[in-house]
Motif scaffolding. Structure first.
Motif, short mmCIF file in Angstrom:
data_model
loop_
_atom_site.label_atom_id
_atom_site.label_comp_id
_atom_site.label_asym_id
_atom_site.label_seq_id
_atom_site.Cartn_x
_atom_site.Cartn_y
_atom_site.Cartn_z
N GLU A 1 -15.79 -36.12 -10.38
CA GLU A 1 -15.96 -37.57 -10.19
C GLU A 1 -15.10 -38.36 -11.17
O GLU A 1 -14.48 -39.36 -10.83
CB GLU A 1 -17.43 -37.94 -10.38
CG GLU A 1 -18.17 -38.03 -9.05
CD GLU A 1 -19.62 -38.39 -9.25
OE1 GLU A 1 -19.90 -39.33 -10.02
OE2 GLU A 1 -20.45 -37.72 -8.63
N GLU A 2 -15.10 -37.85 -12.41
CA GLU A 2 -14.33 -38.51 -13.47
C GLU A 2 -12.83 -38.49 -13.12
O GLU A 2 -12.12 -39.49 -13.27
CB GLU A 2 -14.56 -37.74 -14.77
CG GLU A 2 -14.28 -38.52 -16.03
CD GLU A 2 -14.53 -37.61 -17.25
OE1 GLU A 2 -13.73 -37.66 -18.18
OE2 GLU A 2 -15.52 -36.84 -17.22
N GLU A 3 -12.36 -37.33 -12.62
CA GLU A 3 -10.95 -37.22 -12.26
C GLU A 3 -10.61 -38.13 -11.08
O GLU A 3 -9.53 -38.72 -11.03
CB GLU A 3 -10.62 -35.77 -11.91
CG GLU A 3 -10.56 -34.86 -13.12
CD GLU A 3 -10.42 -33.39 -12.75
OE1 GLU A 3 -9.90 -32.62 -13.58
OE2 GLU A 3 -10.83 -33.01 -11.64
N CYS A 4 -11.58 -38.26 -10.14
CA CYS A 4 -11.35 -39.14 -8.98
C CYS A 4 -11.12 -40.57 -9.44
O CYS A 4 -10.20 -41.26 -8.97
CB CYS A 4 -12.59 -39.12 -8.09
SG CYS A 4 -12.49 -37.94 -6.78
N ALA A 5 -11.97 -41.02 -10.37
CA ALA A 5 -11.87 -42.39 -10.87
C ALA A 5 -10.53 -42.58 -11.58
O ALA A 5 -9.82 -43.57 -11.36
CB ALA A 5 -13.03 -42.69 -11.82
N LEU A 6 -10.15 -41.59 -12.39
CA LEU A 6 -8.88 -41.67 -13.11
C LEU A 6 -7.72 -41.66 -12.12
O LEU A 6 -6.76 -42.43 -12.25
CB LEU A 6 -8.77 -40.48 -14.08
CG LEU A 6 -7.47 -40.34 -14.85
CD1 LEU A 6 -7.21 -41.59 -15.71
CD2 LEU A 6 -7.52 -39.10 -15.76
N ALA A 7 -7.81 -40.81 -11.10
CA ALA A 7 -6.74 -40.72 -10.10
C ALA A 7 -6.54 -42.07 -9.41
O ALA A 7 -5.40 -42.48 -9.18
CB ALA A 7 -7.07 -39.63 -9.08
N ARG A 8 -7.64 -42.75 -9.10
CA ARG A 8 -7.51 -44.06 -8.43
C ARG A 8 -6.71 -45.02 -9.30
O ARG A 8 -5.81 -45.71 -8.84
CB ARG A 8 -8.90 -44.63 -8.12
CG ARG A 8 -9.44 -44.16 -6.76
CD ARG A 8 -10.63 -45.00 -6.32
NE ARG A 8 -11.78 -44.82 -7.18
CZ ARG A 8 -12.67 -43.83 -7.05
NH1 ARG A 8 -12.54 -42.96 -6.06
NH2 ARG A 8 -13.69 -43.73 -7.87
N GLN A 9 -7.05 -45.03 -10.60
CA GLN A 9 -6.33 -45.93 -11.53
C GLN A 9 -4.84 -45.55 -11.62
O GLN A 9 -3.97 -46.40 -11.59
CB GLN A 9 -6.91 -45.80 -12.94
CG GLN A 9 -8.25 -46.45 -13.14
CD GLN A 9 -8.81 -46.09 -14.54
OE1 GLN A 9 -8.05 -45.74 -15.44
NE2 GLN A 9 -10.11 -46.17 -14.69
N LEU A 10 -4.60 -44.23 -11.72
CA LEU A 10 -3.21 -43.78 -11.89
C LEU A 10 -2.36 -44.08 -10.65
O LEU A 10 -1.23 -44.56 -10.75
CB LEU A 10 -3.17 -42.27 -12.17
CG LEU A 10 -3.69 -41.84 -13.55
CD1 LEU A 10 -3.85 -40.33 -13.62
CD2 LEU A 10 -2.75 -42.32 -14.66
N VAL A 11 -2.94 -43.81 -9.47
CA VAL A 11 -2.20 -44.07 -8.23
C VAL A 11 -1.84 -45.55 -8.16
O VAL A 11 -0.70 -45.92 -7.84
CB VAL A 11 -3.01 -43.64 -6.99
CG1 VAL A 11 -2.38 -44.17 -5.71
CG2 VAL A 11 -3.13 -42.12 -6.94
#
Ligand code: SAM
Length: 253
Positions: A235-245
């Motif tokens: 979940e944490e990586e998903c949130a980070l991925a959204r920001q990075l994308v």
């Protein structure tokens, strides 16, 4: 695993299939490879495999009868293992690492290569699947067959020596979670003013693993955001991925 090809230029496989990892896989008994010549199943003096297309149009088409005869006779030569038959065509399903992982579980693959303008449509009745290696047109299916044979061969257990070494690579469904691979470095520690990230010199395996995971996530968000949706992320990586994308979409460095 047995990999066989059927084509009108069987000689083109010689160098690539006997070099490096694929040559070693054969010497160690992980892979048995054979390139069949389609012309061996022709019956005329000129060993004809092609003809003009019905309805007109440029170029020649591969005839169905020699392909039919060849595929059935190659299959019958090892009756205890039915081959999984793949026909190469730009109209096939896109080849991906998932496809390679699935094909690596087969016992025997028969890779059928087209030439000229392609094949009589009726030949495809023999196909278990049709594969394209990308949205471009090659002159023949031999390169596609080598691409598939290579990608599959290195997934056969034992072929890479260290069984783990294909598991966290780019696109891999294993530990890589479907992300691009993280950046890697070897000596020297500083090259042209660019230093290896300090963490990789630390000897701290947990920190190295965390850095690599984060780097894989960043690179995927930056260069292949289309892969993020199907990647296995916390979940944490998903949130980070959204920001990075979002950041990379807006042109962030
Ligand atoms: N007329 C065909 C078309 O437009 O779809 C292209 C035929 S191509 C010149 C000849 C052969 O090369 C094909 O039958 C196929 O076996 C192989 N080939 C070409 N591009 C390919 C690709 N992207 N993926 C897999 N095989 C390909």
């Amino acid at each position: 695993m047995i990999i066989e090809t059927l084509s009108v230029f069987p000689e083109v496989f010689e160098g690539y299939m006997s070099a490096s990892i694929m040559g070693r896989a054969q010497r160690f008994g992980h892979l048995s490879f054979c390139a069949h010549d389609l012309r061996d199943w022709t019956h005329d003096r000129h060993r004809t495999v092609d003809d003009e297309p019905y309805g007109g149009g440029a170029g020649m088409l591969m005839k169905a009868p020699p392909i039919y005869e060849a595929v059935t006779s190659i299959a019958a030569a090892v009756p205890e293992v039915k081959p999984h038959v793949i026909f190469f065509t730009p109209t096939g399903a896109p080849f991906t690492q998932r496809t390679a992982e699935r094909l690596a579980r087969e016992e025997r693959l028969l890779l059928v290569c087209g030439r000229y303008e392609g094949m009589d449509e009726r030949a495809y009745a023999l196909a278990d699947e049709r594969i394209s290696i990308g949205d471009f047109v090659l002159t023949g299916g031999e390169l596609a067959a080598m691409v598939v044979a290579d990608a599959v061969c290195r997934l056969i257990p034992g072929v890479l020596g260290d069984d783990m070494s294909s598991k966290d690579e780019s696109f891999s469904g294993g530990e890589g979670g479907g992300l691009l691979e993280y950046a890697q470095y070897t000596r020297p520690a500083v090259f042209e003013g660019a230093a290896v990230p300090e963490v990789l010199l630390s000897g701290d395996h947990a920190r190295v693993a965390a850095w690599r995971r984060r780097d894989a996530l960043e690179r995927t968000c930056r260069w292949r955001p289309d892969l993020i949706e199907s990647a296995e992320l916390t979940e944490e990586e998903c949130a980070l991925a959204r920001q990075l994308v979002e950041r990379y979409r807006e042109g962030g460095a």
